[in-house]
Design a protein around this motif. Structure first.
Motif, mmCIF file in Angstrom:
data_model
loop_
_atom_site.group_PDB
_atom_site.id
_atom_site.type_symbol
_atom_site.label_atom_id
_atom_site.label_comp_id
_atom_site.label_asym_id
_atom_site.label_seq_id
_atom_site.Cartn_x
_atom_site.Cartn_y
_atom_site.Cartn_z
ATOM 1 N N GLY A 1 0.827 -1.203 0.000
ATOM 2 C CA GLY A 1 0.000 0.000 0.000
ATOM 3 C C GLY A 1 0.860 1.250 0.000
ATOM 4 O O GLY A 1 2.056 1.182 -0.270
ATOM 5 N N ARG A 2 0.258 2.390 0.364
ATOM 6 C CA ARG A 2 0.937 3.675 0.182
ATOM 7 C C ARG A 2 2.191 3.848 1.025
ATOM 8 O O ARG A 2 3.042 4.674 0.721
ATOM 9 N N LEU A 3 2.315 3.060 2.130
ATOM 10 C CA LEU A 3 3.463 3.224 3.009
ATOM 11 C C LEU A 3 4.565 2.206 2.771
ATOM 12 O O LEU A 3 5.690 2.391 3.201
ATOM 13 N N SER B 1 -3.839 12.320 -2.535
ATOM 14 C CA SER B 1 -2.407 12.562 -2.728
ATOM 15 C C SER B 1 -2.157 13.268 -4.043
ATOM 16 O O SER B 1 -1.771 14.428 -4.062
ATOM 17 N N THR B 2 -2.391 12.615 -5.183
ATOM 18 C CA THR B 2 -2.207 13.336 -6.450
ATOM 19 C C THR B 2 -3.448 14.141 -6.831
ATOM 20 O O THR B 2 -3.374 15.067 -7.625
ATOM 21 N N GLY B 3 -4.603 13.753 -6.307
ATOM 22 C CA GLY B 3 -5.850 14.417 -6.667
ATOM 23 C C GLY B 3 -6.553 13.744 -7.838
ATOM 24 O O GLY B 3 -7.644 14.160 -8.236
ATOM 25 N N ALA B 4 -5.931 12.700 -8.380
ATOM 26 C CA ALA B 4 -6.492 12.039 -9.570
ATOM 27 C C ALA B 4 -7.853 11.402 -9.292
ATOM 28 O O ALA B 4 -8.745 11.440 -10.142
ATOM 29 N N THR B 5 -8.005 10.832 -8.115
ATOM 30 C CA THR B 5 -9.277 10.169 -7.784
ATOM 31 C C THR B 5 -10.422 11.178 -7.721
ATOM 32 O O THR B 5 -11.500 10.934 -8.261
ATOM 33 N N LEU B 6 -10.180 12.320 -7.077
ATOM 34 C CA LEU B 6 -11.202 13.373 -7.012
ATOM 35 C C LEU B 6 -11.568 13.826 -8.411
ATOM 36 O O LEU B 6 -12.738 13.887 -8.795
HETATM 37 C C1 PRP Z 1 -6.801 6.729 -1.152
HETATM 38 C C2 PRP Z 1 -8.132 7.425 -1.327
HETATM 39 C C3 PRP Z 1 -8.260 7.580 -2.807
HETATM 40 C C4 PRP Z 1 -6.829 7.679 -3.273
HETATM 41 C C5 PRP Z 1 -6.457 9.109 -3.517
HETATM 42 O O1 PRP Z 1 -6.970 5.368 -1.161
HETATM 43 O O2 PRP Z 1 -9.183 6.671 -0.761
HETATM 44 O O3 PRP Z 1 -8.890 6.464 -3.368
HETATM 45 O O4 PRP Z 1 -6.000 7.161 -2.240
HETATM 46 O O5 PRP Z 1 -5.191 9.212 -4.151
HETATM 47 P P1 PRP Z 1 -5.001 10.210 -5.371
HETATM 48 O O6 PRP Z 1 -5.307 11.598 -4.882
HETATM 49 O O7 PRP Z 1 -3.544 10.060 -5.748
HETATM 50 O O8 PRP Z 1 -5.907 9.781 -6.467
HETATM 51 P P2 PRP Z 1 -5.776 4.403 -0.691
HETATM 52 O O9 PRP Z 1 -4.746 4.301 -1.759
HETATM 53 O O10 PRP Z 1 -5.287 4.827 0.633
HETATM 54 O O11 PRP Z 1 -6.501 3.003 -0.605
HETATM 55 P P3 PRP Z 1 -7.614 2.559 0.426
HETATM 56 O O12 PRP Z 1 -8.511 3.739 0.649
HETATM 57 O O13 PRP Z 1 -8.289 1.462 -0.322
HETATM 58 O O14 PRP Z 1 -6.881 2.106 1.663
#
Ligand code: PRP
Ligand code: ZN
Length: 294
Positions: free
Chosen positions: A13-15, A167-172
Motif C-alpha cells: 500500500g501507500r506506506l 495525494s495526487t488528486g487524480a481520484t477526485l
Molecule cells: C486513497 C483514497 C483515494 C486515493 C487518492 O486510497 O481513498 O482512493 O488514495 O489518491 P489520489 O489523490 O492520488 O488519487 P488508498 O490508496 O489509501 O486506498 P484505500 O482507501 O483502499 O486504503
C-alpha cells in the motif's frame, strides 16, 4: 541470545515502498522469507511484521511490536476511537507517504464550503477524524461510514460530500469532485508504545532512530562545491541554502578566486544555482549525500 526488536510495517500500500526504502537506506538487510507475516533482518536484532496499515496502531499499543511505521491518517483515526492508541508516542516524522485528508463535494453541486455541510451527509472511511473536525466547527452532519470507494458516494446519492485521502488528486478529478477543506495533513511516522520497555531492545531502538534521522536529514541535504570570486564571497555564502560553516580553500595559482565547499541542509533548487552563478560562482557542483551522522 539478544532480544529482537519487532517493527510493524505496512505489508502493501501507500506506506510499504517508502518504509522498505527507509530500512534499506538505514542499512537493514532483510533475509528472504516465505513467511508472509515476518521478515528477519540479517544484520541487526530486528524483525519486521508485515501487516495492514489499519492494524499497526493496535499491534504497537498492545505490545506485540515495540515500534511501528504508520500514516498519521491511520494513527489519528485510531486514536480518535481508542485512548490506548492515543497514548502512543510519535518518535519522528519520516518524510514520505505525504497526503491529506480532505472534504470534497461534486463540482457543480450545492456544497462549496464547510458551512454548506450543516444537516447533510458525509461519506468517509475516517469517521472519527471527520466527526471531530466537523463538531469542533459547529457543524452537525450525518457521517456515513464506508469501507472504501468513498469517491462514488455522492454519485450514488449515498452522501452529499466525502472526507477522503488525497495525494495526487487524480481520484477526485476522475469522479468530478472538488476539495474545499483540509482535515489533516499526513505523512508516515515512527511510533512506539510509551512506558516500560525491555532493556535488551533499547540499543537497537536507539540505533534505528539515529539511522532513520540520518537518512531523513541526508535526503534533502546536498554537498555543494564551487569556485567564488574572493571579493564576492559574502554574497555567495548568503545564497547557499542552510549552510552555516562552509569550507573556503585556496585555488592554486589564483588570488582572486577561492573554492567553497558546503553542506546545504535545505533544498537546492535550480534557482539557487542561478543565484549563485549571478553572484559570480563558477564550476558549481551539487552532490547527493549518502549518509550523515552528526
Ligand atoms: C486513497 C483514497 C483515494 C486515493 C487518492 O486510497 O481513498 O482512493 O488514495 O489518491 P489520489 O489523490 O492520488 O488519487 P488508498 O490508496 O489509501 O486506498 P484505500 O482507501 O483502499 O486504503
Ligand atoms: Zn488502508
Amino acid at each position: 541470545m539478544t532480544a529482537r526488536l519487532k517493527l510493524a510495517v505496512q505489508k502493501k500500500g501507500r506506506l510499504a515502498e517508502g518504509g522498505f526504502d527507509l530500512l534499506r537506506r538505514a542499512g537493514v538487510k532483510l533475509a528472504y522469507a516465505r513467511d508472509e507475516l515476518t521478515r528477519r533482518a540479517e544484520n541487526l536484532p530486528l524483525d519486521l511484521m508485515l501487516i495492514r496499515d489499519d492494524d499497526i496502531p493496535n499491534f504497537v499499543a498492545s505490545g506485540a511490536c515495540e515500534f511501528g511505521i504508520v500514516g498519521e491518517n491511520v494513527l489519528k483515526e485510531a486514536a480518535a476511537r481508542s485512548p490506548r492508541i492515543a497514548g502512543l508516542e510519535t518518535v519522528m516524522a519520516l518524510g514520505f507517504a505525504k497526503c491529506a485528508l480532505k472534504l470534497a463535494a461534486p463540482k457543480d453541486g450545492p456544497v462549496r464550503a464547510l458551512a454548506d455541510l450543516q444537516g447533510r451527509a458525509v461519506a468517509t472511511t475516517y469517521p472519527g477524524l471527520t466527526e471531530a473536525f466537523l463538531s469542533a466547527r459547529g457543524i452537525t452532519a450525518e457521517i456515513v461510514e464506508m469501507g472504501g470507494s468513498v469517491e462514488v458516494a455522492p454519485r450514488m446519492n449515498i452522501a452529499d460530500a466525502i472526507c477522503d485521502l488525497v495525494s495526487t488528486g487524480a481520484t477526485l478529478e476522475a469522479n468530478g469532485l472538488t476539495a474545499f477543506e483540509t482535515v489533516l495533513e499526513s505523512e508516515a511516522v515512527l511510533v512506539r508504545a510509551p512506558g516500560a520497555r525491555a532493556p535488551e531492545i533499547e540499543e537497537t531502538a536507539a540505533l534505528l532512530s539515529e539511522r532513520f534521522t540520518g537518512v531523513i536529514a541526508s535526503r534533502q541535504t546536498k554537498y555543494i562545491m564551487l569556485n567564488a570570486p574572493t571579493a564576492r564571497l559574502d554574497e555567495i555564502r548568503a545564497a547557499l541554502p542552510g549552510a552555516d560553516a562552509p569550507t573556503v580553500a585556496p585555488v592554486v595559482g589564483r588570488d582572486d578566486v577561492v573554492a567553497v565547499h558546503a553542506v546545504c541542509t535545505e533544498e537546492v533548487f535550480w534557482h539557487t544555482l542561478e543565484a549563485l552563478k549571478a553572484a559570480g560562482a563558477r564550476s558549481i557542483l551539487v552532490l547527493p549525500i549518502e549518509k550523515m551522522m552528526p
